[in-house]
Design a protein around this motif. Structure first.
Motif, mmCIF file in Angstrom:
data_model
loop_
_atom_site.group_PDB
_atom_site.id
_atom_site.type_symbol
_atom_site.label_atom_id
_atom_site.label_comp_id
_atom_site.label_asym_id
_atom_site.label_seq_id
_atom_site.Cartn_x
_atom_site.Cartn_y
_atom_site.Cartn_z
ATOM 1 N N ASP A 27 6.309 -12.467 6.864
ATOM 2 C CA ASP A 27 4.952 -12.669 7.380
ATOM 3 C C ASP A 27 4.650 -11.767 8.567
ATOM 4 N N ALA A 28 5.649 -11.006 9.014
ATOM 5 C CA ALA A 28 5.461 -10.102 10.149
ATOM 6 C C ALA A 28 5.631 -8.662 9.684
ATOM 7 N N GLN A 29 4.771 -7.778 10.179
ATOM 8 C CA GLN A 29 4.885 -6.353 9.876
ATOM 9 C C GLN A 29 5.015 -5.564 11.166
ATOM 10 N N VAL A 30 5.802 -4.504 11.086
ATOM 11 C CA VAL A 30 6.061 -3.664 12.255
ATOM 12 C C VAL A 30 4.946 -2.644 12.404
ATOM 13 N N LEU A 31 4.441 -2.507 13.632
ATOM 14 C CA LEU A 31 3.423 -1.508 13.949
ATOM 15 C C LEU A 31 4.051 -0.430 14.827
ATOM 16 N N ALA A 32 4.079 0.796 14.322
ATOM 17 C CA ALA A 32 4.557 1.938 15.108
ATOM 18 C C ALA A 32 3.400 2.904 15.287
ATOM 19 N N GLY A 33 3.210 3.796 14.310
ATOM 20 C CA GLY A 33 2.077 4.717 14.372
ATOM 21 C C GLY A 33 0.793 4.104 13.840
ATOM 22 N N GLY A 34 0.931 3.254 12.830
ATOM 23 C CA GLY A 34 -0.221 2.534 12.288
ATOM 24 C C GLY A 34 -1.156 3.353 11.421
ATOM 25 N N GLN A 35 -0.756 4.572 11.045
ATOM 26 C CA GLN A 35 -1.668 5.440 10.299
ATOM 27 C C GLN A 35 -1.868 4.996 8.858
ATOM 28 N N SER A 36 -0.958 4.188 8.348
ATOM 29 C CA SER A 36 -1.131 3.578 7.022
ATOM 30 C C SER A 36 -1.442 2.091 7.145
ATOM 31 N N LEU A 37 -0.781 1.428 8.084
ATOM 32 C CA LEU A 37 -0.946 -0.016 8.212
ATOM 33 C C LEU A 37 -2.361 -0.410 8.615
ATOM 34 N N ILE A 38 -2.925 0.239 9.607
ATOM 35 C CA ILE A 38 -4.257 -0.152 10.088
ATOM 36 C C ILE A 38 -5.327 0.012 9.007
ATOM 37 N N PRO A 39 -5.364 1.122 8.270
ATOM 38 C CA PRO A 39 -6.346 1.211 7.176
ATOM 39 C C PRO A 39 -6.171 0.126 6.115
ATOM 40 N N THR A 40 -4.920 -0.205 5.780
ATOM 41 C CA THR A 40 -4.727 -1.241 4.757
ATOM 42 C C THR A 40 -5.148 -2.612 5.281
ATOM 43 N N LEU A 41 -4.974 -2.843 6.585
ATOM 44 C CA LEU A 41 -5.478 -4.079 7.174
ATOM 45 C C LEU A 41 -7.002 -4.132 7.090
ATOM 46 N N ASN A 42 -7.643 -3.050 7.478
ATOM 47 C CA ASN A 42 -9.105 -3.030 7.498
ATOM 48 C C ASN A 42 -9.713 -3.130 6.099
ATOM 49 N N MET A 43 -8.981 -2.654 5.105
ATOM 50 C CA MET A 43 -9.462 -2.759 3.728
ATOM 51 C C MET A 43 -8.993 -4.033 3.049
ATOM 52 N N ARG A 44 -8.318 -4.899 3.807
ATOM 53 C CA ARG A 44 -7.804 -6.180 3.310
ATOM 54 C C ARG A 44 -6.796 -6.000 2.172
ATOM 55 N N LEU A 45 -6.088 -4.858 2.189
ATOM 56 C CA LEU A 45 -5.015 -4.652 1.233
ATOM 57 C C LEU A 45 -3.706 -5.216 1.764
ATOM 58 N N SER A 46 -3.697 -5.528 3.042
ATOM 59 C CA SER A 46 -2.534 -6.119 3.685
ATOM 60 C C SER A 46 -3.010 -7.259 4.575
ATOM 61 N N SER A 47 -2.266 -8.357 4.597
ATOM 62 C CA SER A 47 -2.693 -9.504 5.405
ATOM 63 C C SER A 47 -1.490 -10.214 6.026
ATOM 64 N N PRO A 48 -0.762 -9.533 6.919
ATOM 65 C CA PRO A 48 0.368 -10.177 7.590
ATOM 66 C C PRO A 48 -0.111 -11.245 8.566
ATOM 67 N N GLY A 49 0.738 -12.221 8.787
ATOM 68 C CA GLY A 49 0.400 -13.230 9.776
ATOM 69 C C GLY A 49 0.611 -12.744 11.191
ATOM 70 N N MET A 50 1.458 -11.708 11.338
ATOM 71 C CA MET A 50 1.780 -11.193 12.667
ATOM 72 C C MET A 50 2.044 -9.694 12.612
ATOM 73 N N LEU A 51 1.570 -8.988 13.649
ATOM 74 C CA LEU A 51 1.949 -7.601 13.866
ATOM 75 C C LEU A 51 2.922 -7.542 15.033
ATOM 76 N N VAL A 52 4.046 -6.859 14.818
ATOM 77 C CA VAL A 52 5.033 -6.671 15.874
ATOM 78 C C VAL A 52 4.941 -5.216 16.310
ATOM 79 N N ASP A 53 4.291 -4.987 17.439
ATOM 80 C CA ASP A 53 4.062 -3.648 17.961
ATOM 81 C C ASP A 53 5.295 -3.204 18.754
ATOM 82 N N ILE A 54 5.977 -2.156 18.259
ATOM 83 C CA ILE A 54 7.243 -1.736 18.876
ATOM 84 C C ILE A 54 7.062 -0.571 19.852
ATOM 85 N N ASN A 55 5.825 -0.228 20.195
ATOM 86 C CA ASN A 55 5.582 0.992 20.966
ATOM 87 C C ASN A 55 6.064 0.942 22.417
#
Length: 289
Positions: A27-55
């Motif tokens: 239920d948690a996804q890792v956020l590093a650069g976010g160049q793929s993750l953020i677009p998939t979130l905004n398009m509702r192709l991904s719906s994790p319960g938590m983002l773990v930002d490792i920056n």
């Protein structure tokens, strides 16, 4: 579009990040650069319960020369790799491939390890890792393990990483003085996703190429490491027709995905042409050395 609701955590060290992944498996996804993750979130192709930002985790930064291998940390941006003199000299195949990764705005934020984690079939970094037989270091709260890139990519967007694991770094072997590398890809315009791509390496000996390794990507479900020509030798006087036959042999191994970018037979033909050109260039450089 707007992303779905999620919790956001920004741990300051690896241990805290791993604890979050262990406490929220799947239920948690890792956020590093976010160049793929953020677009998939905004398009509702991904719906994790938590983002773990490792920056904020300094231990995940840096490119380090360890003698026989180069360590690239989880937070190293593509742009850092492109600007690195260590990579240019010690890992030439990575240096050849990195300018093909998207556009500069993406390379400024996207990470090399993030590309490995996503395992996009059109991405350059998985193909490079497989060609070089790199090792990917996975950390969880329970253990640290090292996985060969050739075992890491399992299927379309599927890898050997478990839900509670974080890619901490990738270890790339240092090139020897007698190695020759080649990289090429076909896309609609530079920076777009690859329709077909190829990465290769070999050893030069007396003007010939030995121990050939070829990886095809872009149209396969995961990077395809050719087994039919593995370890092949290309002599100095090898004809263009022989190289064409060799390229066709590799193309016959392919199982391209059909999509809006073309039919499977078209992609085999495109790969064969790219491969022939690449092998011709590598043969020339070996002969000129």
């Amino acid at each position: 579009m707007k992303a779905p609701e999620f919790s956001y955590r920004r741990p300051a060290d690896i241990e805290a990040a791993l604890a979050l992944l262990a406490e929220h498996p799947g239920d948690a996804q890792v956020l590093a650069g976010g160049q793929s993750l953020i677009p998939t979130l905004n398009m509702r192709l991904s719906s994790p319960g938590m983002l773990v930002d490792i920056n904020r985790i300094e231990a995940l930064r840096g490119i380090e020369d360890r003698g026989r291998e180069i360590r690239v940390g989880a937070l190293v941006r593509h742009a850092e790799v492109q600007d690195s003199s260590v990579v240019a000299v010690r890992v030439p195949l990575l240096a050849l491939a990195i300018p093909h990764v998207a556009h500069m705005a993406v390379r400024n934020r996207g990470t090399t390890c993030g590309s490995l984690a996503l395992a996009d079939p059109a991405a350059e970094m998985p193909a490079v890792a497989v060609a070089l037989d790199a090792h990917i270091v996975l950390r969880s709260r329970a253990a640290t393990r090292m996985v060969r890139a050739r075992d890491f990519f399992q299927d379309l967007y599927q890898t050997a990483r478990n839900d509670d694991e974080l890619i901490a770094e990738v270890l790339l072997p240092v090139a020897s003085a007698d190695e020759v590398f080649g990289f090429a890809e076909l896309n609609r315009r530079h920076g777009d996703f690859a329709v077909v791509g190829v990465a290769a390496k070999a050893r030069k000996a007396g003007g010939s190429l030995q121990s050939l390794t070829v990886v095809v990507f872009g149209c396969e479900r995961k990077p395809l490491l050719s087994t039919r020509v593995a370890g092949a030798t290309i002599e100095t006087g090898t004809s263009d027709q022989s190289l064409r036959d060799l390229a066709n042999t590799i193309a016959e191994e392919m199982e391209p995905m059909e999509n809006h970018q073309g039919r499977s037979d078209t992609k085999r033909s495109q790969a064969a042409v790219l491969l022939q050109r690449l092998l011709q260039d590598m043969r020339k450089r070996a002969a000129d050395a």
